[in-house]
Every structure is written in structure tokens, then in C-alpha cells.
Design a protein around this motif. Structure first.
Motif, PDB file in Angstrom:
ATOM      1  N   MET A 273     -16.431   0.431  -8.313  1.00 31.37           N
ATOM      2  CA  MET A 273     -16.000   1.793  -8.428  1.00 31.37           C
ATOM      3  C   MET A 273     -15.361   1.959  -9.805  1.00 31.37           C
ATOM      4  O   MET A 273     -14.573   1.129 -10.231  1.00 31.37           O
ATOM      5  N   GLN A 274     -15.719   3.043 -10.484  1.00 30.80           N
ATOM      6  CA  GLN A 274     -15.229   3.272 -11.842  1.00 30.80           C
ATOM      7  C   GLN A 274     -14.028   4.230 -11.807  1.00 30.80           C
ATOM      8  O   GLN A 274     -13.970   5.145 -10.989  1.00 30.80           O
ATOM      9  N   PHE A 275     -13.081   4.001 -12.739  1.00 31.14           N
ATOM     10  CA  PHE A 275     -11.853   4.785 -12.792  1.00 31.14           C
ATOM     11  C   PHE A 275     -11.601   5.259 -14.210  1.00 31.14           C
ATOM     12  O   PHE A 275     -12.067   4.651 -15.178  1.00 31.14           O
ATOM     13  N   GLU A 276     -10.851   6.339 -14.322  1.00 37.27           N
ATOM     14  CA  GLU A 276     -10.420   6.833 -15.633  1.00 37.27           C
ATOM     15  C   GLU A 276      -9.161   6.063 -16.017  1.00 37.27           C
ATOM     16  O   GLU A 276      -8.104   6.235 -15.429  1.00 37.27           O
ATOM     17  N   ILE A 277      -9.304   5.201 -17.010  1.00 35.89           N
ATOM     18  CA  ILE A 277      -8.223   4.300 -17.392  1.00 35.89           C
ATOM     19  C   ILE A 277      -8.011   4.395 -18.898  1.00 35.89           C
ATOM     20  O   ILE A 277      -8.961   4.482 -19.668  1.00 35.89           O
ATOM     21  N   ASP A 278      -6.755   4.346 -19.309  1.00 37.75           N
ATOM     22  CA  ASP A 278      -6.385   4.329 -20.723  1.00 37.75           C
ATOM     23  C   ASP A 278      -6.867   3.027 -21.370  1.00 37.75           C
ATOM     24  O   ASP A 278      -6.787   1.967 -20.753  1.00 37.75           O
ATOM     25  N   PRO A 279      -7.363   3.077 -22.613  1.00 37.14           N
ATOM     26  CA  PRO A 279      -7.850   1.846 -23.263  1.00 37.14           C
ATOM     27  C   PRO A 279      -6.812   0.729 -23.361  1.00 37.14           C
ATOM     28  O   PRO A 279      -7.168  -0.449 -23.316  1.00 37.14           O
ATOM     29  N   SER A 280      -5.538   1.065 -23.483  1.00 37.52           N
ATOM     30  CA  SER A 280      -4.520   0.011 -23.547  1.00 37.52           C
ATOM     31  C   SER A 280      -4.406  -0.722 -22.209  1.00 37.52           C
ATOM     32  O   SER A 280      -4.071  -1.912 -22.177  1.00 37.52           O
ATOM     33  N   VAL A 281      -4.681  -0.027 -21.128  1.00 37.97           N
ATOM     34  CA  VAL A 281      -4.626  -0.643 -19.799  1.00 37.97           C
ATOM     35  C   VAL A 281      -5.803  -1.602 -19.612  1.00 37.97           C
ATOM     36  O   VAL A 281      -5.672  -2.619 -18.928  1.00 37.97           O
ATOM     37  N   ILE A 282      -6.920  -1.308 -20.261  1.00 40.19           N
ATOM     38  CA  ILE A 282      -8.090  -2.182 -20.157  1.00 40.19           C
ATOM     39  C   ILE A 282      -7.748  -3.572 -20.682  1.00 40.19           C
ATOM     40  O   ILE A 282      -8.100  -4.583 -20.068  1.00 40.19           O
ATOM     41  N   LYS A 283      -7.073  -3.645 -21.809  1.00 45.07           N
ATOM     42  CA  LYS A 283      -6.676  -4.947 -22.373  1.00 45.07           C
ATOM     43  C   LYS A 283      -5.782  -5.714 -21.403  1.00 45.07           C
ATOM     44  O   LYS A 283      -5.925  -6.930 -21.236  1.00 45.07           O
ATOM     45  N   ARG A 284      -4.861  -5.019 -20.769  1.00 43.28           N
ATOM     46  CA  ARG A 284      -3.964  -5.657 -19.802  1.00 43.28           C
ATOM     47  C   ARG A 284      -4.741  -6.128 -18.575  1.00 43.28           C
ATOM     48  O   ARG A 284      -4.389  -7.143 -17.972  1.00 43.28           O
ATOM     49  N   ALA A 285      -5.798  -5.393 -18.192  1.00 46.89           N
ATOM     50  CA  ALA A 285      -6.606  -5.793 -17.040  1.00 46.89           C
ATOM     51  C   ALA A 285      -7.513  -6.975 -17.372  1.00 46.89           C
ATOM     52  O   ALA A 285      -7.857  -7.770 -16.494  1.00 46.89           O
ATOM     53  N   GLN A 286      -7.900  -7.115 -18.632  1.00 50.96           N
ATOM     54  CA  GLN A 286      -8.738  -8.238 -19.035  1.00 50.96           C
ATOM     55  C   GLN A 286      -7.936  -9.534 -19.191  1.00 50.96           C
ATOM     56  O   GLN A 286      -8.501 -10.619 -19.117  1.00 50.96           O
ATOM     57  N   PHE A 287      -6.642  -9.414 -19.395  1.00 50.65           N
ATOM     58  CA  PHE A 287      -5.810 -10.586 -19.666  1.00 50.65           C
ATOM     59  C   PHE A 287      -5.910 -11.684 -18.609  1.00 50.65           C
ATOM     60  O   PHE A 287      -6.074 -12.859 -18.953  1.00 50.65           O
ATOM     61  N   PRO A 288      -5.805 -11.377 -17.293  1.00 47.55           N
ATOM     62  CA  PRO A 288      -5.870 -12.480 -16.320  1.00 47.55           C
ATOM     63  C   PRO A 288      -7.206 -13.222 -16.359  1.00 47.55           C
ATOM     64  O   PRO A 288      -7.250 -14.441 -16.161  1.00 47.55           O
ATOM     65  N   HIS A 289      -8.274 -12.499 -16.643  1.00 45.67           N
ATOM     66  CA  HIS A 289      -9.589 -13.131 -16.707  1.00 45.67           C
ATOM     67  C   HIS A 289      -9.702 -14.018 -17.951  1.00 45.67           C
ATOM     68  O   HIS A 289     -10.212 -15.137 -17.875  1.00 45.67           O
ATOM     69  N   ASN A 290      -9.211 -13.519 -19.071  1.00 44.52           N
ATOM     70  CA  ASN A 290      -9.210 -14.331 -20.299  1.00 44.52           C
ATOM     71  C   ASN A 290      -8.335 -15.568 -20.137  1.00 44.52           C
ATOM     72  O   ASN A 290      -8.685 -16.656 -20.590  1.00 44.52           O
ATOM     73  N   LEU A 291      -7.201 -15.406 -19.490  1.00 40.77           N
ATOM     74  CA  LEU A 291      -6.289 -16.525 -19.242  1.00 40.77           C
ATOM     75  C   LEU A 291      -6.965 -17.592 -18.380  1.00 40.77           C
ATOM     76  O   LEU A 291      -6.916 -18.786 -18.700  1.00 40.77           O
ATOM     77  N   LEU A 292      -7.624 -17.168 -17.317  1.00 42.52           N
ATOM     78  CA  LEU A 292      -8.261 -18.122 -16.417  1.00 42.52           C
ATOM     79  C   LEU A 292      -9.428 -18.833 -17.102  1.00 42.52           C
ATOM     80  O   LEU A 292      -9.581 -20.050 -16.967  1.00 42.52           O
ATOM     81  N   ILE A 293     -10.233 -18.108 -17.860  1.00 46.36           N
ATOM     82  CA  ILE A 293     -11.353 -18.746 -18.560  1.00 46.36           C
ATOM     83  C   ILE A 293     -10.837 -19.738 -19.597  1.00 46.36           C
ATOM     84  O   ILE A 293     -11.355 -20.850 -19.723  1.00 46.36           O
ATOM     85  N   SER A 294      -9.808 -19.365 -20.338  1.00 42.67           N
ATOM     86  CA  SER A 294      -9.236 -20.289 -21.331  1.00 42.67           C
ATOM     87  C   SER A 294      -8.723 -21.555 -20.662  1.00 42.67           C
ATOM     88  O   SER A 294      -8.928 -22.662 -21.164  1.00 42.67           O
ATOM     89  N   ALA A 295      -8.065 -21.394 -19.532  1.00 42.40           N
ATOM     90  CA  ALA A 295      -7.549 -22.551 -18.806  1.00 42.40           C
ATOM     91  C   ALA A 295      -8.680 -23.404 -18.247  1.00 42.40           C
ATOM     92  O   ALA A 295      -8.587 -24.634 -18.243  1.00 42.40           O
ATOM     93  N   LEU A 296      -9.731 -22.760 -17.774  1.00 37.28           N
ATOM     94  CA  LEU A 296     -10.876 -23.516 -17.254  1.00 37.28           C
ATOM     95  C   LEU A 296     -11.419 -24.465 -18.311  1.00 37.28           C
ATOM     96  O   LEU A 296     -11.632 -25.647 -18.053  1.00 37.28           O
ATOM     97  N   PHE A 297     -11.640 -23.923 -19.488  1.00 39.78           N
ATOM     98  CA  PHE A 297     -12.209 -24.741 -20.542  1.00 39.78           C
ATOM     99  C   PHE A 297     -11.181 -25.721 -21.111  1.00 39.78           C
ATOM    100  O   PHE A 297     -11.512 -26.869 -21.374  1.00 39.78           O
TER     101      PHE A 297
END
Length: 162
Positions: free
Chosen positions: A1-25
Motif C-alpha cells: 500500500m502506498q502512502f503520501e510521505i515526506d522525503p525526509s521520512v523516507i530516509k528514516r524508513a530506509q535506515f533499519p534496512h540499511n543497518l541490517l544489510i550492513s550488519a549482514l555483510f
């Protein structure tokens, strides 16, 4: 489902995924072979396991906080995706236990050592599969965050706050 989100919030939402991928590697694909190369033995493999476990625990705790719904949903998605890695670790632990028991049953100690070495190398494969599955799912989750989306199953279990 798509939502109207501020671009600054997108970066904050991507952070946990980037953190987990970095830790995986970092923890699993770089640290685990380094521990083996430095000959710390099987006890040394606890270092990547404990590091990853601590990070997944932190992601879990953060996923329980209430800030912005979209960001919180992506923290929950990161934890949900990390369950594949935890499953891989659990299967590896069971296989290492089985390898230990089989190697103890060997009549000759040198044969027990050979069996232990061979079976533990095979036992690590479920963790590697878990790392790869989690990395692929997290890459997809980063894409979802950039498209301002949350999976429908997550929206159903964690509805947006109005």
C-alpha cells in the motif's frame, strides 16, 4: 500500500534496512571467515552470532517504539525479515550439535576430528542461506521505502494511525 510521505521520512524508513544489510555483510560475510582464518575455532563463531543477535535485538526493541507510523512500520518489516536469518542460525546450531554428537561417537579420535570438521563446514550453510535471503528481502524493503510503500500484510497487522 502506498502512502503520501515526506522525503525526509523516507530516509528514516530506509535506515533499519540499511543497518541490517550492513550488519549482514559485516558480521556474517566478513567477520565469520576472518574468525575461521584466525583459527579461533568454533567458539570464535559465537562472535558473529552474538553481534548479529544484539543487532536484531536492538531492531526488535526499536520496532516497538511509537514515532512516525511509516518509519515504525519499516522497523517492524526489518525485524520480520531478520527472522529468516534467525531461522538459519537455529538450523546451524542444531546441525552443529548433531555434528558434535556424531564426532563423539567415533571410535578413533582422529576420525572424530575429521567428522567434526566436515559436518561443521556443512552446518554453516543454513546461516549463509539465511544471510542471502535476508539481504534480498531487505533490498526489496529499501525499494518499498523509497516508493513510499508498506506491504499489505504489515498494514493489516499494524494499521496506520489516523
Amino acid at each position: 500500500m502506498q502512502f503520501e510521505i515526506d522525503p525526509s521520512v523516507i530516509k528514516r524508513a530506509q535506515f533499519p534496512h540499511n543497518l541490517l544489510i550492513s550488519a549482514l555483510f559485516g558480521f556474517n560475510l566478513l567477520m565469520a571467515p576472518a574468525v575461521i582464518a584466525l583459527k579461533f575455532g568454533m567458539v570464535g563463531l559465537l562472535v558473529p552470532f552474538l553481534s548479529t543477535g544484539a543487532l536484531i535485538g536492538a531492531i526488535y526493541l526499536r520496532s516497538r517504539k511509537n514515532t512516525l507510523w511509516f518509519v515504525d512500520a519499516h522497523w517492524q518489516l526489518a525485524f520480520k525479515n531478520s527472522r529468516w536469518l534467525m531461522l538459519g542460525y537455529a538450523i546451524t546450531a542444531l546441525l552443529i550439535l548433531a555434528a558434535w554428537l556424531v564426532s563423539l561417537a567415533a571410535a578413533n579420535p582422529s576420525m572424530g576430528h575429521i567428522i567434526w570438521t566436515a559436518l561443521t563446514r556443512i552446518a554453516i550453510l543454513p546461516t549463509l542461506a539465511g544471510v542471502m535471503i535476508t539481504a534480498i528481502m531487505e533490498a526489496g524493503a529499501i525499494s518499498l521505502a523509497s516508493k513510499r510503500e508498506v506491504p499489505d500484510s504489515l498494514v493489516a497487522s499494524f494499521p496506520p494511525q489516523v
